[in-house]
Design a protein around this motif. Sequence first.
Motif, mmCIF file in Angstrom:
data_model
loop_
_atom_site.group_PDB
_atom_site.id
_atom_site.type_symbol
_atom_site.label_atom_id
_atom_site.label_comp_id
_atom_site.label_asym_id
_atom_site.label_seq_id
_atom_site.Cartn_x
_atom_site.Cartn_y
_atom_site.Cartn_z
ATOM 1 N N ALA A 249 -7.446 -8.616 -0.581
ATOM 2 C CA ALA A 249 -6.609 -7.840 0.334
ATOM 3 C C ALA A 249 -5.953 -6.662 -0.350
ATOM 4 O O ALA A 249 -5.593 -5.680 0.307
ATOM 5 C CB ALA A 249 -5.544 -8.748 0.955
ATOM 6 N N GLY A 250 -5.807 -6.721 -1.664
ATOM 7 C CA GLY A 250 -5.138 -5.657 -2.397
ATOM 8 C C GLY A 250 -6.061 -4.620 -3.003
ATOM 9 O O GLY A 250 -5.618 -3.815 -3.835
ATOM 10 N N LEU A 251 -7.326 -4.599 -2.583
ATOM 11 C CA LEU A 251 -8.304 -3.708 -3.212
ATOM 12 C C LEU A 251 -8.508 -2.383 -2.488
ATOM 13 O O LEU A 251 -9.434 -1.636 -2.823
ATOM 14 C CB LEU A 251 -9.652 -4.414 -3.340
ATOM 15 N N ASP A 252 -7.655 -2.065 -1.531
ATOM 16 C CA ASP A 252 -7.829 -0.794 -0.819
ATOM 17 C C ASP A 252 -7.841 0.390 -1.775
ATOM 18 O O ASP A 252 -8.561 1.368 -1.573
ATOM 19 C CB ASP A 252 -6.719 -0.610 0.219
ATOM 20 N N TRP A 253 -7.042 0.301 -2.843
ATOM 21 C CA TRP A 253 -6.974 1.399 -3.807
ATOM 22 C C TRP A 253 -8.318 1.681 -4.477
ATOM 23 O O TRP A 253 -8.576 2.808 -4.927
ATOM 24 C CB TRP A 253 -5.938 1.081 -4.900
ATOM 25 N N ALA A 254 -9.181 0.656 -4.509
ATOM 26 C CA ALA A 254 -10.426 0.750 -5.285
ATOM 27 C C ALA A 254 -11.666 0.965 -4.427
ATOM 28 O O ALA A 254 -12.765 1.069 -4.972
ATOM 29 C CB ALA A 254 -10.608 -0.527 -6.107
#
Length: 262
Positions: A249-254
């Motif tokens: 869920a926290g991979l939007d940056w990548a």
Amino acid sequence: MPRLAANLSMMYHEHAFLDRFAAAARDGFAGVEFLFPYEHAAVDIKSRLDDAALTQALFNAPPGDWAKGERGIASVPGRDDEFRRSIDTALDYARVLGNRKIHVMAGLVANEAAREAQRAQYVEQLAYAARTAAADGITVLIEPINPRDIPGYLLNRQDDAQAICAQVGAPNLQVQFDCYHCQIVEGDVTTKLKRDIARVGHIQVAGVPERHEPDRGELNTAWLLDVIDELGYEGWVGCEYRPRAGTSAGLDWARKWLAPRA
């Protein structure tokens, strides 16, 4: 384009360690790294790498007794034989897992009076490690680590790491450039990357100061990745951070650099 490697020691704690490989591949990672493989047989890890079509980018040589607070033994007096056995162990794993980079942790300084002698021993042991690893075509890495995360760690600055590599003089001894540690200790990360890139063998990113996803905080990681690309760096960029919540869920940056697979 930068190649991102998931750090399986910090990420994907929703899964048992051996199940993290498949989870990382599903999210689009093509490579992985972790701190230590030694609780598992090398063939078991290799099987997970192959099943997920992943490349092993990096792991650390044995650091001594981690549970008792040891953070490497390369500079610790009286541990010469143990250190050399640890390099043999790391190379045994690397031959199976296929990675061409091994990070050797420096260790803690007993006290300031001992720093110079420990640094001299560190240089001597690194020369041995590089010479031994060269037979397998493997590069030894050293990493400056900030004293907030590891108080008393021998190596803290990028210029000192570069000086040690120059002193040893081995072509397969390089610096592991962790942008998180560099920002905390000295800042000016972009300039130091440009200055030192010729002898940088691995790069890592994390948000500063909390060491969560590198999508906020003191560093503009998207900018740094563009700089790294412009500098012609062809190695892996390890994502060595602790997710705020679920890893996926926290991979939007990548997403720009990942290609999810079935």
